[in-house]
Design a protein around this motif. Structure first.
Motif, PDB file in Angstrom:
ATOM      1  N   TYR A  34       0.821  -1.210   0.000  1.00 48.64           N
ATOM      2  CA  TYR A  34       0.000   0.000   0.000  1.00 48.64           C
ATOM      3  C   TYR A  34       0.859   1.267   0.000  1.00 48.64           C
ATOM      4  CZ  TYR A  34       0.815   0.647   5.036  1.00 48.64           C
ATOM      5  OH  TYR A  34       1.386   0.850   6.262  1.00 48.64           O
ATOM      6  N   ASP A  35       2.200   1.075  -0.013  1.00 47.61           N
ATOM      7  CA  ASP A  35       3.121   2.207  -0.072  1.00 47.61           C
ATOM      8  C   ASP A  35       4.451   1.670  -0.603  1.00 47.61           C
ATOM      9  OD1 ASP A  35       4.246   4.709   0.193  1.00 47.61           O
ATOM     10  OD2 ASP A  35       3.510   5.025   2.234  1.00 47.61           O
ATOM     11  N   HIS A  36       5.399   2.584  -0.806  1.00 45.63           N
ATOM     12  CA  HIS A  36       6.677   2.179  -1.375  1.00 45.63           C
ATOM     13  C   HIS A  36       7.425   1.220  -0.453  1.00 45.63           C
ATOM     14  CE1 HIS A  36       6.537   4.946  -4.753  1.00 45.63           C
ATOM     15  NE2 HIS A  36       6.145   5.907  -3.938  1.00 45.63           N
ATOM     16  N   ASP A  70      -2.504  -8.646  -0.992  1.00 43.12           N
ATOM     17  CA  ASP A  70      -2.979  -7.589  -1.892  1.00 43.12           C
ATOM     18  C   ASP A  70      -4.409  -7.142  -1.629  1.00 43.12           C
ATOM     19  OD1 ASP A  70      -4.085  -9.962  -2.836  1.00 43.12           O
ATOM     20  OD2 ASP A  70      -3.955  -9.367  -4.941  1.00 43.12           O
ATOM     21  N   THR A  88      -5.568  -1.590  -8.037  1.00 45.75           N
ATOM     22  CA  THR A  88      -4.621  -0.653  -8.642  1.00 45.75           C
ATOM     23  C   THR A  88      -3.540  -0.256  -7.647  1.00 45.75           C
ATOM     24  OG1 THR A  88      -6.305   0.206 -10.138  1.00 45.75           O
ATOM     25  CG2 THR A  88      -4.388   1.613  -9.728  1.00 45.75           C
ATOM     26  N   VAL A  89      -3.942   0.001  -6.411  1.00 43.05           N
ATOM     27  CA  VAL A  89      -2.970   0.330  -5.368  1.00 43.05           C
ATOM     28  C   VAL A  89      -2.009  -0.832  -5.162  1.00 43.05           C
ATOM     29  CG1 VAL A  89      -2.670   0.804  -2.908  1.00 43.05           C
ATOM     30  CG2 VAL A  89      -4.481   1.958  -4.193  1.00 43.05           C
ATOM     31  N   LEU A  91      -1.196  -3.399  -7.120  1.00 45.37           N
ATOM     32  CA  LEU A  91      -0.319  -3.665  -8.255  1.00 45.37           C
ATOM     33  C   LEU A  91       0.763  -2.592  -8.401  1.00 45.37           C
ATOM     34  CD1 LEU A  91      -2.844  -4.966 -10.937  1.00 45.37           C
ATOM     35  CD2 LEU A  91      -1.198  -6.285  -9.601  1.00 45.37           C
ATOM     36  N   THR A  92       0.411  -1.348  -8.083  1.00 42.83           N
ATOM     37  CA  THR A  92       1.392  -0.263  -8.171  1.00 42.83           C
ATOM     38  C   THR A  92       2.574  -0.515  -7.249  1.00 42.83           C
ATOM     39  OG1 THR A  92      -0.267   1.373  -8.781  1.00 42.83           O
ATOM     40  CG2 THR A  92       1.769   2.205  -7.776  1.00 42.83           C
ATOM     41  N   TYR A  93       2.296  -0.937  -6.004  1.00 47.56           N
ATOM     42  CA  TYR A  93       3.378  -1.105  -5.042  1.00 47.56           C
ATOM     43  C   TYR A  93       4.017  -2.484  -5.117  1.00 47.56           C
ATOM     44  CZ  TYR A  93       1.939   3.441  -3.494  1.00 47.56           C
ATOM     45  OH  TYR A  93       1.653   4.787  -3.471  1.00 47.56           O
ATOM     46  N   ARG A  95       4.705  -3.667  -8.071  1.00 49.89           N
ATOM     47  CA  ARG A  95       5.665  -3.316  -9.127  1.00 49.89           C
ATOM     48  C   ARG A  95       6.848  -2.547  -8.542  1.00 49.89           C
ATOM     49  NH1 ARG A  95       2.420  -0.487 -11.918  1.00 49.89           N
ATOM     50  NH2 ARG A  95       1.459  -2.312 -12.860  1.00 49.89           N
ATOM     51  N   ASP A  96       6.571  -1.648  -7.609  1.00 46.25           N
ATOM     52  CA  ASP A  96       7.640  -0.889  -6.966  1.00 46.25           C
ATOM     53  C   ASP A  96       8.610  -1.826  -6.249  1.00 46.25           C
ATOM     54  OD1 ASP A  96       8.655   1.792  -5.731  1.00 46.25           O
ATOM     55  OD2 ASP A  96       8.251   0.530  -3.979  1.00 46.25           O
TER      56      ASP A  96
END
Length: 521
Positions: A34-36, A70, A88-89, A91-93, A95-96
């Motif tokens: 949920y964050d970097h 997730d 979306t949240v 998958l974004t993190y 990927r990070d």
């Protein structure tokens, strides 16, 4: 010597024996995206990469599974704040995090399961726990009944009778006992939900890891890892629900927990905001230095991180990395098995009179270090995966090899057809640094160490060797899975290209036609 590990479950150091000879199964708890990702997430990634590499170095075939949680309250809250779907949240993190793995040069896990892709396994597991009387439903939610599991607390040492709702116990007046925990959470308005026998909802935190580890590795797998902060309640609850589900003990053979990365004695975490992102750390520091820093402390001990920590670690890492770069050019003088067992090869390439005759003190000390480093390195890693001691063995090698390298000078002028004994010694030292410091621990940049140090033909030869080794590794996996037709096809196609493969008790060996030096993949 057999590998010894500290087992959190038994609270003692034990000899590691896998469930299945020659194969090791590992599940490591991953992050909630949920964050970097931050340095606290990099530590288990680096530690378990080193453990995986060492097990493979020792001849085991390793399967590593690391999950992503997730779907979670924090992901849902972040999605609401951003006005995007929870997926979306996540998958974004995710990927990070994977980008950080790429930047570090770490191999991916064999499987990265996401709980939202394993809802059927979760529902089946919860259903069986309800059927067996270990769980109860309340208003669309399902809770594990800890009173039905007499050994609850055996992993963490917690006593169920003493537990009350608090820091790590979810308060819920619907629970029969404060220690009971949610297996399935009834959906709230606007939240992502999946259908179940108890109505729409989503998995609880703990059940996901049981469902996914059992799905990929089966009951009684070898190693379960995670941060020390997960021992209770997460891993304790995993034990309870998994063993209640299976109707037997022995969910995991060995529990290994890494210490936390702390900032001013407080755990580095996204929720507290006291973290430095992996992206920022890797922008400012070389990947090898980051791995060196994280492995310089024993995995079970906490790390106290400050802004200057990596800068303070840099001189040590640069000593190893610099030695590798200085010695790499000598490694081209080794042939055949010399690059794989250099200390053994040296004994079979002894100069007239033997290695111990006619050598001066500098050469004798370098020879002794080459002979000793593998045993010292393995003794350290076999002792509960003691990476600081393993690094110490590499420093011992560098300390004795550097004076000889300074005296010999550049490898560029050495005639490969007639190397001096000192040149071969330095080539052996380079090969050992590459194997142990690079391929196992990952702190030495193997690619950088060889770049420009050897002629183009040498680089092509290494590429060919690496590619053939990769093909044979894939073939070994096919054989292990009993896909013998596929394995035979790989062997036959290699033979058609002039690569002859022989299966031996020590693993596949190959040689080029016409016959040349035999090599081990």
């Amino acid at each position: 010597m057999a590998i010894q590990v500290y087992n959190t479950l038994t609270r003692r150091t034990e000899t590691f024996t896998p469930r299945e000879p020659g194969r090791v199964s590992i599940y490591v708890c991953g992050l909630t995206p949920y964050d970097h990702a931050h340095l606290g997430h990099l530590r288990p990634a680096v530690v378990w990469q080193a453990i995986r590499n060492y097990l493979e170095y020792k001849g085991f075939q390793v399967t590593l599974v690391q999950n992503f949680t997730d779907i979670d309250d924090k992901i849902i809250d972040r999605a609401r704040a951003l006005g995007v779907p929870a997926e979306t949240v996540a998958l974004t993190y995710i990927r990070d995090y994977l980008e950080a793995m790429d930047r570090l040069g770490l191999r991916y896990a064999d499987h990265y399961p996401r709980v939202t892709r394993h809802i059927p396994e979760v529902v089946e597991m919860v259903s069986r726990l309800v059927e067996r009387g270990h769980a109860y439903e309340v208003e669309g939610s399902v809770y594990f009944d800890t009173t039905t599991f007499p050994s609850y607390g055996k992993l963490s040492g917690q006593r169920r009778e003493a537990l009350e709702a608090g820091a790590r116990i979810e308060p819920d007046e619907r629970k029969r006992h404060p220690a009971d925990f949610a297996l399935w959470k009834a959906a709230k308005p606007g939240e992502p939900a999946w259908s179940s026998p108890w109505g729409p909802g989503r998995p609880g935190w703990h059940i996901e890891c049981s469902a996914m580890s059992l799905h990929y590795l089966g009951f009684g797998f070898d190693l379960h890892g995670g941060g020390a902060d997960l021992i209770f309640p997460h891993h304790e609850n995993e034990v309870a629900q998994s063993e209640a589900y299976a109707g037997q003990e022995g969910f995991v053979r060995f529990w290994l927990h890494n210490g936390l990365v702390n900032v001013k004695a407080t755990k580095m975490s996204k929720s507290l905001g006291n973290f430095t992102t992996a992206r920022e750390i890797l922008r400012r520091h070389p990947p090898g230095l980051v791995k060196y820093y994280l492995l310089s402390t024993h995995y079970r001990s906490p790390i106290e991180f400050a802004d200057t920590s990596l800068d303070e670690a840099r001189p040590g890492w640069e000593r190893l990395e610099g030695a590798h770069r200085r010695l790499a050019g000598f490694e081209r003088l080794l042939v055949g098995l010399g690059r794989q067992r250099p200390e053994w090869w040296l004994e079979h390439q002894a100069p007239p009179g033997g290695w111990d005759q006619g050598r001066d003190e500098v050469e004798r000390r370098a020879l002794a270090a080459v002979r000793a480093v593998r045993e010292a390195f393995e003794a350290a890693m076999d002792d509960d995966l003691n990476t600081p001691r393993a690094l110490g063995a590499l420093f011992d090698l560098v300390r004795e090899a550097n004076p000889l390298a300074e005296r010999v000078g550049s490898p560029d002028a050495v005639d490969p057809a007639s190397p001096a004994p000192a040149h071969l010694l330095l080539g052996a030292a380079s090969a050992l640094l590459r194997q142990l410091g690079g391929q196992v621990l990952g702190v030495v940049d193997v690619a950088a160490g060889t770049a420009g140090a050897a002629p183009a033909a040498e680089g092509r030869e290494r590429l060919v060797e690496s590619l053939i080794s990769l093909v044979l590794e894939i073939r070994q996996r096919a054989r292990a899975a009993r896909r013998f037709d596929e394995a035979d096809e790989v062997r036959d196609r290699l033979a058609a290209m002039g690569v002859v493969v022989e299966d031996t008790a020590a693993g596949p060996r190959w040689k080029l036609r016409p016959p040349g030096e035999e090599r081990t993949a």
